[in-house]
Design a protein around this motif. Structure first.
Motif, PDB file in Angstrom:
ATOM      1  N   LEU A 166       0.818  -1.205   0.000  1.00  0.00           N
ATOM      2  CA  LEU A 166       0.000   0.000   0.000  1.00  0.00           C
ATOM      3  C   LEU A 166       0.859   1.265   0.000  1.00  0.00           C
ATOM      4  O   LEU A 166       0.588   2.215  -0.741  1.00  0.00           O
ATOM      5  N   GLY A 167       1.902   1.294   0.820  1.00  0.00           N
ATOM      6  CA  GLY A 167       2.781   2.458   0.865  1.00  0.00           C
ATOM      7  C   GLY A 167       3.465   2.712  -0.466  1.00  0.00           C
ATOM      8  O   GLY A 167       3.538   3.855  -0.938  1.00  0.00           O
ATOM      9  N   PHE A 168       3.950   1.648  -1.077  1.00  0.00           N
ATOM     10  CA  PHE A 168       4.590   1.746  -2.387  1.00  0.00           C
ATOM     11  C   PHE A 168       3.615   2.318  -3.417  1.00  0.00           C
ATOM     12  O   PHE A 168       3.954   3.220  -4.201  1.00  0.00           O
ATOM     13  N   SER A 169       2.388   1.823  -3.400  1.00  0.00           N
ATOM     14  CA  SER A 169       1.390   2.223  -4.393  1.00  0.00           C
ATOM     15  C   SER A 169       0.952   3.667  -4.211  1.00  0.00           C
ATOM     16  O   SER A 169       0.871   4.432  -5.185  1.00  0.00           O
ATOM     17  N   LEU A 170       0.686   4.052  -2.977  1.00  0.00           N
ATOM     18  CA  LEU A 170       0.260   5.428  -2.735  1.00  0.00           C
ATOM     19  C   LEU A 170       1.394   6.408  -3.006  1.00  0.00           C
ATOM     20  O   LEU A 170       1.153   7.561  -3.386  1.00  0.00           O
ATOM     21  N   GLY A 171       2.635   5.946  -2.824  1.00  0.00           N
ATOM     22  CA  GLY A 171       3.782   6.780  -3.181  1.00  0.00           C
ATOM     23  C   GLY A 171       3.807   7.086  -4.668  1.00  0.00           C
ATOM     24  O   GLY A 171       4.087   8.219  -5.077  1.00  0.00           O
ATOM     25  N   TRP A 172       3.512   6.082  -5.482  1.00  0.00           N
ATOM     26  CA  TRP A 172       3.464   6.293  -6.927  1.00  0.00           C
ATOM     27  C   TRP A 172       2.290   7.183  -7.321  1.00  0.00           C
ATOM     28  O   TRP A 172       2.397   7.994  -8.256  1.00  0.00           O
ATOM     29  N   MET A 173       1.180   7.067  -6.615  1.00  0.00           N
ATOM     30  CA  MET A 173       0.043   7.951  -6.895  1.00  0.00           C
ATOM     31  C   MET A 173       0.414   9.404  -6.590  1.00  0.00           C
ATOM     32  O   MET A 173       0.079  10.318  -7.348  1.00  0.00           O
ATOM     33  N   GLN A 174       1.138   9.604  -5.494  1.00  0.00           N
ATOM     34  CA  GLN A 174       1.564  10.954  -5.144  1.00  0.00           C
ATOM     35  C   GLN A 174       2.550  11.496  -6.177  1.00  0.00           C
ATOM     36  O   GLN A 174       2.488  12.660  -6.568  1.00  0.00           O
ATOM     37  N   THR A 175       3.469  10.636  -6.625  1.00  0.00           N
ATOM     38  CA  THR A 175       4.458  11.061  -7.615  1.00  0.00           C
ATOM     39  C   THR A 175       3.788  11.464  -8.919  1.00  0.00           C
ATOM     40  O   THR A 175       4.130  12.490  -9.522  1.00  0.00           O
ATOM     41  N   SER A 176       2.817  10.671  -9.371  1.00  0.00           N
ATOM     42  CA  SER A 176       2.125  10.999 -10.628  1.00  0.00           C
ATOM     43  C   SER A 176       1.364  12.308 -10.493  1.00  0.00           C
ATOM     44  O   SER A 176       1.290  13.101 -11.436  1.00  0.00           O
ATOM     45  N   SER A 177       0.814  12.550  -9.307  1.00  0.00           N
ATOM     46  CA  SER A 177       0.122  13.818  -9.070  1.00  0.00           C
ATOM     47  C   SER A 177       1.100  14.985  -9.100  1.00  0.00           C
ATOM     48  O   SER A 177       0.815  16.038  -9.691  1.00  0.00           O
ATOM     49  N   MET A 178       2.263  14.806  -8.486  1.00  0.00           N
ATOM     50  CA  MET A 178       3.271  15.867  -8.462  1.00  0.00           C
ATOM     51  C   MET A 178       3.769  16.189  -9.869  1.00  0.00           C
ATOM     52  O   MET A 178       3.928  17.355 -10.234  1.00  0.00           O
ATOM     53  N   VAL A 179       4.017  15.146 -10.668  1.00  0.00           N
ATOM     54  CA  VAL A 179       4.506  15.371 -12.035  1.00  0.00           C
ATOM     55  C   VAL A 179       3.437  16.069 -12.867  1.00  0.00           C
ATOM     56  O   VAL A 179       3.727  16.980 -13.656  1.00  0.00           O
ATOM     57  N   GLY A 180       2.173  15.664 -12.694  1.00  0.00           N
ATOM     58  CA  GLY A 180       1.089  16.324 -13.415  1.00  0.00           C
ATOM     59  C   GLY A 180       0.951  17.782 -13.023  1.00  0.00           C
ATOM     60  O   GLY A 180       0.716  18.651 -13.876  1.00  0.00           O
ATOM     61  N   THR A 181       1.128  18.066 -11.729  1.00  0.00           N
ATOM     62  CA  THR A 181       1.065  19.446 -11.258  1.00  0.00           C
ATOM     63  C   THR A 181       2.244  20.256 -11.772  1.00  0.00           C
ATOM     64  O   THR A 181       2.159  21.482 -11.905  1.00  0.00           O
ATOM     65  N   LEU A 182       3.340  19.590 -12.058  1.00  0.00           N
ATOM     66  CA  LEU A 182       4.506  20.252 -12.636  1.00  0.00           C
ATOM     67  C   LEU A 182       4.279  20.552 -14.121  1.00  0.00           C
ATOM     68  O   LEU A 182       4.583  21.642 -14.601  1.00  0.00           O
ATOM     69  N   VAL A 183       3.720  19.590 -14.850  1.00  0.00           N
ATOM     70  CA  VAL A 183       3.507  19.736 -16.293  1.00  0.00           C
ATOM     71  C   VAL A 183       2.339  20.688 -16.585  1.00  0.00           C
ATOM     72  O   VAL A 183       2.391  21.476 -17.535  1.00  0.00           O
ATOM     73  N   GLY A 184       1.284  20.627 -15.754  1.00  0.00           N
ATOM     74  CA  GLY A 184       0.070  21.406 -16.013  1.00  0.00           C
ATOM     75  C   GLY A 184       0.295  22.895 -16.192  1.00  0.00           C
ATOM     76  O   GLY A 184      -0.123  23.468 -17.208  1.00  0.00           O
ATOM     77  N   PRO A 185       0.938  23.581 -15.234  1.00  0.00           N
ATOM     78  CA  PRO A 185       1.158  25.019 -15.403  1.00  0.00           C
ATOM     79  C   PRO A 185       2.012  25.368 -16.615  1.00  0.00           C
ATOM     80  O   PRO A 185       1.757  26.366 -17.297  1.00  0.00           O
ATOM     81  N   LEU A 186       3.040  24.543 -16.879  1.00  0.00           N
ATOM     82  CA  LEU A 186       3.871  24.789 -18.060  1.00  0.00           C
ATOM     83  C   LEU A 186       3.044  24.676 -19.333  1.00  0.00           C
ATOM     84  O   LEU A 186       3.121  25.525 -20.223  1.00  0.00           O
ATOM     85  N   LEU A 187       2.247  23.611 -19.410  1.00  0.00           N
ATOM     86  CA  LEU A 187       1.409  23.399 -20.589  1.00  0.00           C
ATOM     87  C   LEU A 187       0.381  24.513 -20.744  1.00  0.00           C
ATOM     88  O   LEU A 187       0.180  25.036 -21.846  1.00  0.00           O
ATOM     89  N   GLY A 188      -0.246  24.905 -19.627  1.00  0.00           N
ATOM     90  CA  GLY A 188      -1.236  25.970 -19.686  1.00  0.00           C
ATOM     91  C   GLY A 188      -0.629  27.300 -20.089  1.00  0.00           C
ATOM     92  O   GLY A 188      -1.199  28.037 -20.894  1.00  0.00           O
ATOM     93  N   GLY A 189       0.551  27.624 -19.544  1.00  0.00           N
ATOM     94  CA  GLY A 189       1.208  28.880 -19.882  1.00  0.00           C
ATOM     95  C   GLY A 189       1.654  28.942 -21.329  1.00  0.00           C
ATOM     96  O   GLY A 189       1.441  29.949 -22.023  1.00  0.00           O
ATOM     97  N   VAL A 190       2.267  27.850 -21.807  1.00  0.00           N
ATOM     98  CA  VAL A 190       2.733  27.805 -23.196  1.00  0.00           C
ATOM     99  C   VAL A 190       1.537  27.888 -24.155  1.00  0.00           C
ATOM    100  O   VAL A 190       1.582  28.602 -25.166  1.00  0.00           O
ATOM    101  N   ALA A 191       0.454  27.156 -23.838  1.00  0.00           N
ATOM    102  CA  ALA A 191      -0.731  27.174 -24.700  1.00  0.00           C
ATOM    103  C   ALA A 191      -1.362  28.561 -24.740  1.00  0.00           C
ATOM    104  O   ALA A 191      -1.801  29.028 -25.798  1.00  0.00           O
ATOM    105  N   ALA A 192      -1.392  29.246 -23.598  1.00  0.00           N
ATOM    106  CA  ALA A 192      -1.975  30.588 -23.548  1.00  0.00           C
ATOM    107  C   ALA A 192      -1.188  31.559 -24.424  1.00  0.00           C
ATOM    108  O   ALA A 192      -1.773  32.388 -25.142  1.00  0.00           O
ATOM    109  N   ASP A 193       0.144  31.468 -24.405  1.00  0.00           N
ATOM    110  CA  ASP A 193       0.955  32.333 -25.259  1.00  0.00           C
ATOM    111  C   ASP A 193       0.824  31.938 -26.734  1.00  0.00           C
ATOM    112  O   ASP A 193       0.803  32.793 -27.618  1.00  0.00           O
TER     113      ASP A 193
END
Length: 339
Positions: A142-169
């Protein structure tokens, strides 16, 4: 063939469920975070030009989603017990997809506020997705799995603003188009969950009535340790979220009306997430050696110190560097508050 073998074959593979849901989490994190860099600029584009009013309205608009989500969470939690975790993930992903698309049709700040409130009322994705994953994961993984869920969320939160900013420009500050594009990620998450996620067939007991939001706050009084952690968590989230609505306006003052303002704003948001991703494993190991309380104190101090150069930044690059420094402490700061 024994009944145990039949049950084993009918049970969904926990590894497949984990990786699919990690992908869904990634898509939804992009959908959640892609508008963060330009929301204040979108409010300004809708006709609000007084900077004080822009900051105030952006804060209210940004806050409507988590506020309504908190109010509705007991209801959706009870519904999850009766209808299943997968159904709740499907509900939240399709609702977020629809309301994100409608955000692109807003013609006034009042419409924007109402749509954000409706979006929050039907959210609850993170809790539902974690509950769904936890229902199929073996206890020892369970710890291993929830760790990966957190990591995927963090990476998505990292990519999202970059993608949104680039698309807006790219679309020359046509923020409507960015919302329409962001909707695609939420629809992808919905389709993936619908087609490839299998929830275990278990007998669901009739759920007991969940306490109201006020009742949940009152229950905190029974746990002294939780009370102090609740205050710390509240102050942490307040510190992090209170500056987000004004970041893009502040960066506009530093950079001027440059053609790449949305991209730089997205990069400033992403820099914090990137630093968090880099620092979390190191600070996590240090917690095991020197204790969670000491690491929490270090992170609080470091986060406070890195807010100062943001306020005094002479240019946009010093500001972005300060946001990166903040991310080295703020992510683990939030994480270490869980007892």
């Amino acid at each position: 063939m024994s009944g145990q073998q039949v049950e084993s074959r009918a049970r969904p593979s926990w590894k497949m469920t984990l990786w699919i849901m990690a992908g869904v989490q990634f898509c939804m994190s992009i959908a959640f975070s892609s508008s963060n860099p330009f929301m204040a600029l979108y409010v300004e584009q809708l006709g609000v030009h007084n900077l004080r009013h822009v900051d105030m309205l952006t804060g209210i608009i940004q806050g409507m989603t988590p506020l309504m989500a908190a109010i509705m969470s007991p209801f959706w939690g009870a519904m999850s017990d009766r209808r299943g975790r997968k159904m709740m993930v499907l509900r939240s992903t399709i609702a977020i997809a629809i309301f994100t698309g409608i955000l692109g049709l807003a013609q006034s700040t009042w419409q924007l506020m109402i749509i954000r409130a409706l979006q929050g009322s039907f959210s609850g994705f993170s809790a539902a997705s974690i509950a769904l994953v936890a229902s199929v994961i073996p206890q020892d993984r369970l710890g291993f799995s929830l760790g990966w869920m957190q990591t995927s969320s963090m990476v998505g939160t990292l990519v999202g603003p970059l993608l949104g900013g680039v698309a807006a420009d790219y679309f020359h500050n046509n923020y409507h188009m960015v919302f329409f594009l962001t909707t695609i990620f939420a629809f992808i998450a919905f389709i993936i969950t619908l087609l490839w996620i299998k929830e275990p067939q278990v007998q669901r007991a009739v759920a007991n009535r969940k306490p109201s939001l006020i009742g949940q706050f009152k229950s905190i009084k029974q746990f002294k340790t939780v009370q102090s952690m609740f205050v710390v968590l509240f102050l942490t989230q307040f510190t992090v979220m209170s500056v987000q609505p004004v970041l893009s306006v502040f960066m506009k003052e530093l950079a001027g009306n440059v053609g790449y303002l949305n991209t730089v704003a997205g990069f400033a948001f992403a820099a914090t997430g990137l630093a968090d991703l880099i620092a979390s494993p190191f600070l996590g190991k240090r917690s095991d050696k020197i204790g969670y309380r000491r690491v929490l104190t270090i992170c609080m101090t470091g986060a406070g110190l890195f807010y100062l150069p943001q306020a005094l930044a002479p240019n946009i690059w010093v500001f972005v560097a300060s946001r990166f420094g903040l991310g080295m402490f703020i992510g683990e700061f939030c994480l270490r508050q869980t007892p």
